[in-house]
Design an enzyme around this catalytic site. Structure first.
Site, PDB file in Angstrom:
ATOM      1  N   HIS A  94      15.754  47.002  77.408  1.00  0.00           N
ATOM      2  CA  HIS A  94      14.244  47.238  77.369  1.00  0.00           C
ATOM      3  C   HIS A  94      14.082  48.373  76.578  1.00  0.00           C
ATOM      4  O   HIS A  94      12.792  48.850  76.324  1.00  0.00           O
ATOM      5  CB  HIS A  94      13.866  47.342  78.795  1.00  0.00           C
ATOM      6  CG  HIS A  94      14.412  48.703  79.719  1.00  0.00           C
ATOM      7  ND1 HIS A  94      15.482  48.553  80.202  1.00  0.00           N
ATOM      8  CD2 HIS A  94      13.754  49.910  79.665  1.00  0.00           C
ATOM      9  CE1 HIS A  94      15.749  49.635  80.882  1.00  0.00           C
ATOM     10  NE2 HIS A  94      14.862  50.445  80.369  1.00  0.00           N
TER      11      HIS A  94
ATOM     12  N   ASP B 157      19.842  42.920  80.272  1.00  0.00           N
ATOM     13  CA  ASP B 157      19.200  44.043  79.793  1.00  0.00           C
ATOM     14  C   ASP B 157      20.209  44.930  79.143  1.00  0.00           C
ATOM     15  O   ASP B 157      20.296  46.161  79.537  1.00  0.00           O
ATOM     16  CB  ASP B 157      18.795  44.747  81.191  1.00  0.00           C
ATOM     17  CG  ASP B 157      17.813  45.884  80.613  1.00  0.00           C
ATOM     18  OD1 ASP B 157      17.095  45.902  79.536  1.00  0.00           O
ATOM     19  OD2 ASP B 157      17.360  46.672  81.581  1.00  0.00           O
TER      20      ASP B 157
ATOM     21  N   SER C  90      16.620  55.882  80.372  1.00  0.00           N
ATOM     22  CA  SER C  90      17.278  54.295  80.386  1.00  0.00           C
ATOM     23  C   SER C  90      18.302  54.345  79.153  1.00  0.00           C
ATOM     24  O   SER C  90      18.081  54.833  78.147  1.00  0.00           O
ATOM     25  CB  SER C  90      16.123  53.537  79.536  1.00  0.00           C
ATOM     26  OG  SER C  90      15.099  53.357  80.706  1.00  0.00           O
TER      27      SER C  90
END
Length: 377
Positions: free
Chosen positions: A110, A141, A225
């Site tokens: 992402h 992911d 992230s």
């Protein structure tokens, strides 16, 4: 997934679109929200909304200081990731981990979702490099990037995520807030293992599931992230920071965070390195049809309504226009966003695909298009 965009967003299929929502700096990625048991909102570190199963969660341990010198040892193996979201004119940030001296980088999928160009700044050298997507797995992911013309870089030290237990002290590092520079540090402990979360998007009615996650009370933030979750004892990476609760984000505190175990992440990396594509592992650039979609929930299932076809794209050349409904792509019925993501994972720029759609008058059309190159998924 911690991160956001500053305007409208492309979803990971590379060709649907979500209208703008409130902007937050942090990491590239779709903005999804969902309610959790106990009324918490979880954010997959890219602003995915997340829900977790009900049950008794362990009480979080009070955060403590990071071991002296730990961050200084890990930082040189990290990069700040900056994504240009060219189709919606936005910029977003995330974190990556350097795996090889020539610049192979591990991050969340992402983080590069919707990116039309990617730059990474190596913390160890301070130099900024262009980067390209080598491959990714939407369902896990995980994405692998390659820095261009890089050499002699410091790398992260990888640990064994099967060796950690509840109560182990861990430290999360990353580009918190998208500020760049010296990575932010958040200390805590492992509060649970093998956790499952569901990322759901209210506007599109889609969802995706991540399982086997490490849960921590380290205060993850937007922008973390793709950053490392480090075992304090060994100083090695045991996870990839991926999701955080937003319940207390207005106070700068997260109740719980989630990381993908490093063993799981590296299993995807090895498939990408080996060039082994599948229905979930995509290699190279993302194929692009060029329509903005709005997913509508109906009693008979989801419906992919076209908001617009971008000028000069395969969709526009085929005659698809706003108000049409995509019925199928390359034989895959457009019953959900996930189905189309899977279909696109098998295709590449230059491939031919048959698109079937229904116009506003109810007439069906079909055309074979040559797919262009588009945003990363």
């Amino acid at each position: 997934m911690v991160g956001s965009r500053e305007s409208g967003q492309w979803d990971p299929s590379g060709w649907s679109y979500e209208p703008p929502r409130r902007a937050r700096r942090g990491g590239c990625g779709r903005m999804l929200f969902g309610l959790v048991a106990a009324v918490a909102i979880l954010v997959i570190l890219g602003l995915h909304g997340v829900t977790i199963p009900t049950g008794n969660a362990p009480a979080p341990a009070p955060p403590g200081p990071a071991p002296r010198g730990l961050a200084a040892k890990v930082d040189p193996g990290l990069v700040d990731v900056v994504c240009q979201l060219g189709y919606d004119h936005a910029v977003a940030e995330g974190t990556g981990q350097v795996l090889t001296p020539d610049g192979e980088v591990l991050t969340n999928n992402h983080v590069i979702d919707g990116a039309t160009s990617i730059q990474v700044t190596d913390i160890g050298t301070g130099r900024t490099y262009a980067a390209s997507v080598v491959g990714y797995d939407i369902s896990a992911d995980i994405a692998v990037l390659q820095m261009h013309q890089a050499s002699g870089l410091r790398t992260v030290r990888l640990g064994d995520s099967t060796s950690i237990v509840v109560g182990d002290r861990v430290t999360a590092l990353g580009n918190a807030g998208g500020k760049g520079g010296t990575p932010a540090v958040a200390s805590g402990s492992v509060t649970a293992l093998n956790q499952q979360i569901i990322a759901s998007e209210e506007a599109e009615g889609s969802s995706e599931q991540l399982s086997g996650l490490i849960q921590t009370d380290a205060a993850l933030q937007p922008g973390d992230s793709g950053g490392p979750l480090v075992d304090d004892d060994s100083g090695k990476v045991v996870g990839v920071d991926t999701a955080a609760s937003s319940t207390f984000q207005f106070q700068g505190v997260n109740a719980e965070g989630f990381a993908i175990p490093i063993n799981t992440a590296m299993s995807v990396v090895r498939l990408v390195e080996a060039g082994r594509a599948s229905d979930v592992v995509h290699l190279g650039p993302t194929a692009f049809l060029g329509v903005q979609l709005q997913w509508q929930n109906r009693p008979t299932g989801q419906r992919a309504e076209v908001l617009t076809a971008l000028p000069g794209t395969p969709a526009a050349r085929a005659g698809i226009t706003g108000g049409d409904v995509i019925l199928s792509v390359d034989g895959h019925a457009a019953t959900s966003q996930a189905v189309l993501q899977g279909a696109l994972a098998l295709l590449h720029p230059g491939d031919k695909a048959t698109v079937t759609w229904q116009d506003q008058a109810g007439a069906r059309h079909s055309a074979t298009v040559v797919l262009a190159g588009g945003p990363a998924a």
